[in-house]
Enzyme design. Structure first.
Site, mmCIF file in Angstrom:
data_model
loop_
_atom_site.group_PDB
_atom_site.id
_atom_site.type_symbol
_atom_site.label_atom_id
_atom_site.label_comp_id
_atom_site.label_asym_id
_atom_site.label_seq_id
_atom_site.Cartn_x
_atom_site.Cartn_y
_atom_site.Cartn_z
ATOM 1 N N GLN C 110 44.258 32.098 44.027
ATOM 2 C CA GLN C 110 43.183 30.603 43.495
ATOM 3 C C GLN C 110 41.603 30.674 42.935
ATOM 4 O O GLN C 110 41.544 30.136 42.405
ATOM 5 C CB GLN C 110 42.949 29.171 44.939
ATOM 6 C CG GLN C 110 44.021 28.705 45.043
ATOM 7 C CD GLN C 110 44.047 27.323 46.412
ATOM 8 O OE1 GLN C 110 42.822 27.755 46.653
ATOM 9 N NE2 GLN C 110 44.471 26.560 45.780
ATOM 10 N N ARG C 115 37.179 31.870 36.077
ATOM 11 C CA ARG C 115 37.233 33.099 34.486
ATOM 12 C C ARG C 115 36.142 34.121 34.646
ATOM 13 O O ARG C 115 35.931 34.629 34.171
ATOM 14 C CB ARG C 115 37.810 32.974 33.635
ATOM 15 C CG ARG C 115 39.397 32.114 33.843
ATOM 16 C CD ARG C 115 40.565 31.551 32.461
ATOM 17 N NE ARG C 115 40.045 30.257 32.533
ATOM 18 C CZ ARG C 115 39.986 29.525 31.480
ATOM 19 N NH1 ARG C 115 40.920 29.715 31.039
ATOM 20 N NH2 ARG C 115 39.484 28.158 32.075
ATOM 21 N N GLU C 121 38.316 44.152 42.142
ATOM 22 C CA GLU C 121 39.575 43.907 43.679
ATOM 23 C C GLU C 121 39.805 45.506 43.940
ATOM 24 O O GLU C 121 39.884 46.540 43.378
ATOM 25 C CB GLU C 121 40.076 43.283 43.125
ATOM 26 C CG GLU C 121 41.188 43.116 44.464
ATOM 27 C CD GLU C 121 42.746 42.065 44.789
ATOM 28 O OE1 GLU C 121 42.638 41.419 43.299
ATOM 29 O OE2 GLU C 121 43.547 41.578 45.254
ATOM 30 N N TYR C 122 40.296 45.508 44.864
ATOM 31 C CA TYR C 122 40.629 46.627 46.171
ATOM 32 C C TYR C 122 42.465 46.724 44.955
ATOM 33 O O TYR C 122 42.840 45.769 45.374
ATOM 34 C CB TYR C 122 40.666 46.699 47.714
ATOM 35 C CG TYR C 122 40.963 47.220 48.954
ATOM 36 C CD1 TYR C 122 40.397 48.276 48.622
ATOM 37 C CD2 TYR C 122 42.526 47.794 48.726
ATOM 38 C CE1 TYR C 122 40.634 49.183 49.945
ATOM 39 C CE2 TYR C 122 42.658 49.012 50.115
ATOM 40 C CZ TYR C 122 42.045 49.665 49.324
ATOM 41 O OH TYR C 122 42.321 51.092 50.642
ATOM 42 N N ALA C 124 45.792 47.653 45.700
ATOM 43 C CA ALA C 124 47.221 48.567 46.289
ATOM 44 C C ALA C 124 48.081 49.205 45.169
ATOM 45 O O ALA C 124 49.028 50.073 45.497
ATOM 46 C CB ALA C 124 47.977 47.549 46.789
ATOM 47 N N ARG C 125 47.347 49.925 44.215
ATOM 48 C CA ARG C 125 48.385 50.846 43.122
ATOM 49 C C ARG C 125 47.706 52.373 44.106
ATOM 50 O O ARG C 125 48.063 53.133 43.871
ATOM 51 C CB ARG C 125 47.901 50.919 41.765
ATOM 52 C CG ARG C 125 48.774 49.649 41.009
ATOM 53 C CD ARG C 125 48.384 49.992 39.769
ATOM 54 N NE ARG C 125 49.388 50.886 39.094
ATOM 55 C CZ ARG C 125 49.285 51.063 37.524
ATOM 56 N NH1 ARG C 125 47.688 50.835 37.086
ATOM 57 N NH2 ARG C 125 50.092 52.374 37.230
ATOM 58 N N ASP C 214 27.201 33.395 37.784
ATOM 59 C CA ASP C 214 25.995 32.940 37.167
ATOM 60 C C ASP C 214 25.548 31.967 37.873
ATOM 61 O O ASP C 214 27.188 31.258 38.471
ATOM 62 C CB ASP C 214 25.452 32.805 35.638
ATOM 63 C CG ASP C 214 26.570 32.290 35.524
ATOM 64 O OD1 ASP C 214 26.085 30.735 35.711
ATOM 65 O OD2 ASP C 214 27.416 32.379 34.467
ATOM 66 N N ARG C 225 35.671 23.657 44.761
ATOM 67 C CA ARG C 225 35.999 24.448 46.267
ATOM 68 C C ARG C 225 35.849 23.946 47.411
ATOM 69 O O ARG C 225 36.195 24.572 48.643
ATOM 70 C CB ARG C 225 35.949 25.776 45.827
ATOM 71 C CG ARG C 225 37.111 26.574 44.965
ATOM 72 C CD ARG C 225 38.361 25.613 44.776
ATOM 73 N NE ARG C 225 39.167 26.362 43.889
ATOM 74 C CZ ARG C 225 40.228 26.118 42.791
ATOM 75 N NH1 ARG C 225 41.170 25.263 43.850
ATOM 76 N NH2 ARG C 225 40.891 26.651 42.087
#
Lengths: 307, 307, 307, 307
Positions: C110, C115, C121-122, C124-125, C214, C225
């Site tokens: 979500q 954008r 991001e961490y 997982a590849r 920003d 949210r």
């Protein structure tokens, strides 16, 4: 401009031989508009070069999000109103429009601040600008507002008006004379580089560009620029665009009018006042807890006039 | 999905009755593609829902920037090649495409990192996901690479492969069982809220979305995702899209192939080596000043293989 | 994670030896927050890694636009309120914040739809995810709302609750078991590539990222949210962030509360009703011209409750 | 400007009393630069107002993506080089810079086309512009290139130069005279609204703005604008910024120089030629399959000069 895709008057041709069959969404009223220049200001225009999507495309995208079974829940216009009311902006982003606009440089400088758009501007590094500049019509020759640093006051009249107009016209004419002398006559004497000569031009000179954006960002542009507080010279472009959007996506336009253009937003403190007023209390600025400016805007919103 | 604009198989209908006349730019090969699903992976697909512009629209936008007289200077394909070579990206932004994509969630999570696009995703807050998850074909069941933390090694075989496949399939099946039990049977016992139940689903579950972007950003996406280093499961979507773009804007595609997909970039130090090599010197890693990794990539680029 | 800049619990160290003199704008209350994790949900957190600007930076940027002489016109907080009220968003863009967030994948999906932000991001590849997944506390185990397809209804109780919780926990545990078996034990038998094994993970698994945006875009995020209609599991992150913003830019926060969080927007038709009501007329839905949904929302706004 | 946050020369004060302790990442060489104007052109400048992050912040963000165990694999500068080489742009987005720039309007119009930035410009709707315009130094008074429509040719000399300079200076002076007459003297006779009067100004007039962007987008800006093909008047700003970036993030700067500024990209056809040349073949344009323009650029790249 006399390029491939532009006619003698610097306008892109939407040639009849381009007409063809398509299985894409089409908006008949937009087909009628394609390529036709809407005159704006004294030498400007705005024309639709291409578009993608229609009201149904907004609904279609919303239904992907909502998935199964929404069909029966509300009709298309109702769904579009719901999306607009609840700031669900992504379905509106599924529609796209491409315009060709001719506009004074000082207007272009305001316009370009809307960043979420694609732009191709006529380049005075490569090419020579036509001798065209904006001169306000007498009824738009406004004095500086005495009360509002950003605004216009009364319209100048008589000698004041004539002097201002003559000054604007004479100096712009001199600027273009200087521009052309700087560029040279193409003879033996070398002219100044175009990228330098252009800096003699006034901000009233006309430029042109292709401008492409999605419907959500277009609505945002219109909300700010079709507003009575926007400068007249950009507002007339926004108003011409409003007519285009009304033809293109009539249901989305109606929702935009109701929920944005004609809507009012009240702050937390203003809501508290409003509740007291609805309960019968006579609230004054003193008892409102609002500043003078906020109170004035609150009163204007209730009365339905510009603050 | 069974909404208005979607057929029984969850696919948007591009109905014959939508066919009509348009004066917009049309790309015949794209008209043939409209609405037709290109199968990708075991349950995924990609289809063109709409498009705006063609090769001529790129040229038209470029000519606005270049203005008078460029017509005779170079033909359209040559102008497009020039724009691509010199990173003049704005004319490519004048074309837009809208896709409907069905893809596993772990692929969607990579894809969404390309931010300059418009997205409407199927929402599992509102709706219930179909029981569909991705299982790799045996020939794509790759082991972890021993040398490259990001890469795949040899394909698993025999019992190892069978065990991995069974585990993936069994657990995803159990996850969907759990998901459905959590949602309840619609009877008296209340089900868990959809927005909570969905978290039992595996990352292999399929989702779908509308994805709309301009050609410049699409090329950027393809450069990264049609690359041999991209994960296979997103690369197949990118490769399917390459075929679409080739049909849509053949001249831009050819320029993209030459100047991006098949191009090589050499750093300052690599250029210094290259010049020595062209002068006849036998350069080694030791004498190159490059690290082992850079040298290996340099050699691969010269040989025309993936590093 | 055990990298350079992360401590044993996967958290970036803001080491005392990093403390130094700066002539940049500093917000003392933010200095106290730097690096300190705010726990969210059962295993998540949110921490401030860096920030740029403060209330004075907003004013400073606004004064560049307003230029000479505004100093005396209104004080800083008043100017900030004016900017917020009139949607002058660019001065708020002059402040920037960088966060480290640990969150369930279904929440991350979500969140990423906003954008206009920078994200790392961490992956997982490359790396192996810790065995951590989200399980709702019993008081948040809500049933599907019967009236609202997007919402939650009553909280599950008794056996229903226990069964749902056990199912969520057991299946997530099995998923992580499968994940680890797929990855292999590092012995002779090759494990599945990480980029494939990860697809066995449930959407409740935790991921983490750096997220930088920003203040204008952060306010937009918070408006959507921190709203009562947002899903609880993302709303708690938004609420924690509200506390951070209150410390960081107290004047901007107060304006945001008044003009966004606690504000109400009334459509054109709603304004017409409101004017009639203020004039003493008893307006009903029938005489309002509004749909049932709009009328319900209008009444809720007047009463100050969520619709 | 004489506002709060600006000193008499229109420059934001970075006051000593603002100096304080911070636990944020600091770049000592940037602290020394804070608030100090770097003169550019005849009346312009560029100054750093604020910054976020440093080389270590790039590494920190990259390690979140790479996770466990990368620490030992390569040192920080090597990791940054790897990121730059492989177009992993997101870690560079974790650094942010805020500048105050004074620049001619025709330069501002080029600059603003870089959309991924935050901007607050001095508004001539609200305020009155100072009487300052750009006049090229004699050595930059270039003639139009005969061969390249976009470029500059030889420098004008003697009478031609003097005439051009005088014309530029005289007309700009007249334009500012007209501007001031239009604005009126603040006496009884009303002046024209500021938003209208400004259109008499020439494109050589100076404006100023706050401009804030992240390091990835700044590198993109510098790649295009510190390039020999960029117009001199924007290139000098880009070159001043290069010095700032070198101080701010020295490792990222070094990687940018090697992999972008000093790099060359060869198309697929150019690579084919290069391989033949390395194998000892004497390739000519005729046998290369390249157009004249491409071949010329290819030769220039191999020789290390601007095409």
């Amino acid at each position: 401009m006399d390029g491939n895709a532009l006619d003698e008057r610097g306008q892109p041709e939407i040639a009849p031989e381009n007409a063809g069959e398509t299985r894409r969404a089409t908006a008949p009223a937009m087909e009628a508009r394609l390529g036709a220049a809407i005159p704006v200001l004294d030498h400007g225009f705005l024309r639709v070069v291409d578009y993608m999507g229609d009201d149904a495309a907004i609904v279609q995208a919303a239904r992907v999000s909502y998935g199964r079974g929404t069909k029966s829940a509300r009709d298309d216009a109702g769904l579009i109103r719901y999306l607009m009311r609840h700031w669900h902006s992504t379905p509106f982003e599924m529609c796209e429009i491409k315009l060709h606009v001719k506009l004074p440089i000082f207007v272009a400088r305001q316009w370009i601040r809307h960043r979420t758009a694609n732009v191709n501007e006529y380049s005075a590094r490569y090419s020579i600008l036509d001798r065209e500049f904006y001169t306000p019509a007498p009824e738009h020759l406004a004095a500086q507002s005495a009360s509002n640093r950003q605004g216009r006051g009364a319209v100048l009249a008589g000698d004041d008006a004539e002097a201002a107009l003559r000054l604007l016209r004479d100096e712009a004419t001199r600027d273009f004379d200087a521009y052309e002398r700087l560029l040279g006559d193409g003879g033996d004497r070398p002219g100044l580089a175009r990228e330098l000569a252009r800096m003699a031009l006034p901000l009233s000179a006309y430029t042109q560009w292709y401008w492409k954006t999605d419907l959500h960002n277009l609505f945002h542009f219109l909300r700010l620029r079709a507003d009575p507080h926007a400068q007249y010279e950009i507002r007339v472009y926004a108003e011409a665009l409003c007519e285009v959007v009304r033809d293109w996506v009539p249901a989305a336009w109606a929702a935009f009018e109701d929920y944005r253009l004609n809507a009012e937003t009240f702050s937390g403190p203003a809501m508290a006042c409003l509740r007291r007023m609805l309960a019968g209390e006579a609230v004054t600025q003193d008892s409102s807890g609002m500043s003078a400016g906020e109170w004035r805007e609150f009163q204007a919103a209730l009365a339905g006039r510009a603050a």
